[in-house]
Design an enzyme around this catalytic site. Structure first.
Site, PDB file in Angstrom:
ATOM      1  N   LYS A 137      -0.984   1.381  -7.906  1.00 17.79           N
ATOM      2  CA  LYS A 137      -0.853   1.508  -9.362  1.00 17.79           C
ATOM      3  C   LYS A 137      -1.405   0.298 -10.113  1.00 17.79           C
ATOM      4  O   LYS A 137      -1.200   0.166 -11.316  1.00 17.79           O
ATOM      5  CB  LYS A 137       0.620   1.729  -9.725  1.00 17.79           C
ATOM      6  CG  LYS A 137       1.164   3.059  -9.204  1.00 17.79           C
ATOM      7  CD  LYS A 137       2.610   3.261  -9.601  1.00 17.79           C
ATOM      8  CE  LYS A 137       3.127   4.605  -9.083  1.00 17.79           C
ATOM      9  NZ  LYS A 137       4.550   4.819  -9.419  1.00 17.79           N
ATOM     10  N   ASP A 178       0.835  -1.198   0.000  1.00 16.26           N
ATOM     11  CA  ASP A 178       0.000   0.000   0.000  1.00 16.26           C
ATOM     12  C   ASP A 178       0.872   1.252   0.000  1.00 16.26           C
ATOM     13  O   ASP A 178       2.027   1.233   0.445  1.00 16.26           O
ATOM     14  CB  ASP A 178      -0.898   0.029   1.240  1.00 16.26           C
ATOM     15  CG  ASP A 178      -2.216  -0.680   1.023  1.00 16.26           C
ATOM     16  OD1 ASP A 178      -2.517  -1.012  -0.135  1.00 16.26           O
ATOM     17  OD2 ASP A 178      -2.940  -0.903   2.010  1.00 16.26           O
TER      18      ASP A 178
END
Length: 413
Positions: free
Chosen positions: A222, A200
């Site tokens: 992403k 994260d």
């Protein structure tokens, strides 16, 4: 005998008679390991410490409340001699020699037939350190070596590759509030053993630089498919890599189950039969205020604290928070993910009875080098966030504990 090093061996004492002579501090330190080994421990001593007596009361050991007598070591597999009576220790040591009982003496190691190593444990491994030179024994040195090895195994700085096949699976690891030193020992060890890490944005990023080159690091922020598909994409990535037989760590900020969607990930893995280990983490709801000098509870000030997600505004139909009830509480209110909604939150709390002058603290980037604290009140917090340019991630603390500091006088009950 002193010219030769001791021969190391692991004793399997389950169900076997072990005799401990003496009930003082030495016995108190050694007994837990003997009990954990499953030994049938008989302790002989007129008096014992309170902790040793508690072990006897709990049925963990058998206490014979008297001094040592010849014959006490009959049928024993192992003996620990630790009385304050040198003469009794010598007699017991002689009996051990006659009966071929391995014997440790706390008062005179040279007269013993066995020595106790400095031991430590880490995930199924026992580390035992003995000094090889009997003439130069230094307990502090062996203990220091033991501590260094165990700490290295626990925090992942000393990595011993597994040569047996590991069971593939996923570990949901709570990384803590941001400072890499605040991840748990188990979490750091699992990171060191991982093949793939899905991290994260709010996880302890500095730890990623310590990973071996072969470890694949995936930035969860992403992962493609757009904002609303992100969690599903993360779940799929966890499943895909685990099915390839890899050891996967899902590194999350704070604790996996405190607004971390950890249960959603565990449920997705369970549906396809992938084993998952959950490693709790230090939640930012407590640790970040603490790092900024704010106790979430304090004697005479707050007897409760409530942690709330502020990612949706109070007037949002998706909100599950009972804001009117929170306004009536007298304890501490901790809000996570609420920077951009704090104006509406403060307005709602005041509208339902919370005093407008209630102290508020916003702690941005808590526990990291960029940490900063901004203070306000419910009446001023919205404007303060704008003027001070407070940005996420920030933990918001509302309540009188904000005014409690290390120099404050002890409050009355």
């Amino acid at each position: 005998m002193a010219e030769h090093p001791a021969y190391p061996v692991g004793l399997r004492l389950t169900g076997r008679r072990v005799v401990v002579l003496g009930g003082g501090q030495v016995a108190q330190r050694r007994l837990p390991a003997l009990i954990a080994a499953g030994a049938a421990v008989h302790l002989v001593s007129p008096e014992v410490t309170a902790s040793v007596e508690a072990m006897a009361d709990a049925g963990e050991i058998t206490w014979h409340q008297r001094p040592y007598e010849d014959g006490d070591l009959a049928d024993a597999w192992y003996a620990l001699i630790a009385t304050g009576d040198t003469e009794a220790n010598a007699r017991a040591s002689a009996e051990a020699e006659r009966r071929r009982v391995w014997c440790v003496r706390s008062d005179d190691a040279d007269e013993a037939t066995a020595w106790t190593p400095a031991t430590g444990h880490s995930e199924g491994v026992t580390v035992a350190v003995l000094t090889t030179d009997a003439r130069g024994r230094d307990p502090r040195h062996t203990a220091a070596i033991r501590d260094a090895v165990v700490e290295g195994l626990r925090d992942g700085t000393l990595v011993a590759p597994h040569h047996r096949t590991r069971t593939p699976g996923v570990a949901l690891v709570g990384g803590g509030p941001g400072d890499p030193d605040l991840i748990t020992v188990r979490g750091r060890r699992l990171l060191a053993e991982a093949d793939v890490v899905i991290a994260d944005r709010l996880g302890p990023r500095d730890l990623l630089a310590e990973l071996p080159p072969h470890v694949e690091v995936i930035d969860a922020a992403k992962i493609p498919y757009g904002r609303f598909m992100a969690q599903e994409a993360i779940n799929n990535a966890l499943i895909e890599h685990a099915k390839q037989g890899k050891s996967v760590v899902r590194l999350k900020g704070g604790d996996p189950y405190v607004f971390g969607r950890g249960m959603e990930e565990l449920q997705a893995l369970a549906e396809v039969g992938i084993p998952c280990t959950v490693v709790p983490g230090i939640s930012s709801s407590i640790s970040v205020p603490s790092a900024a000098g704010i106790p979430v509870t304090h004697r005479g000030v707050a007897h409760e604290f409530t942690v709330v997600s502020g990612h949706v505004a109070p007037d949002d139909e998706r909100s599950l928070v009972d804001w009117p009830s929170l306004a009536r509480l007298t304890g501490t209110l901790v809000i996570l993910m609420g920077v951009d909604k704090i104006g509406k939150i403060a307005e709602t709390l005041v509208a339902h009875g919370k005093p407008a002058d209630t102290p508020v603290a916003l702690v941005q980037e808590g526990t990291t080098a960029a940490q900063r604290r901004v203070d306000a009140t419910l009446a001023t917090v919205a404007e303060t966030v704008r003027t001070e340019d407070v940005k996420p991630p920030a933990v918001i603390v509302i309540g009188e504990v904000v005014k409690v500091g290390p120099t404050a006088a002890a409050p009355r009950e």
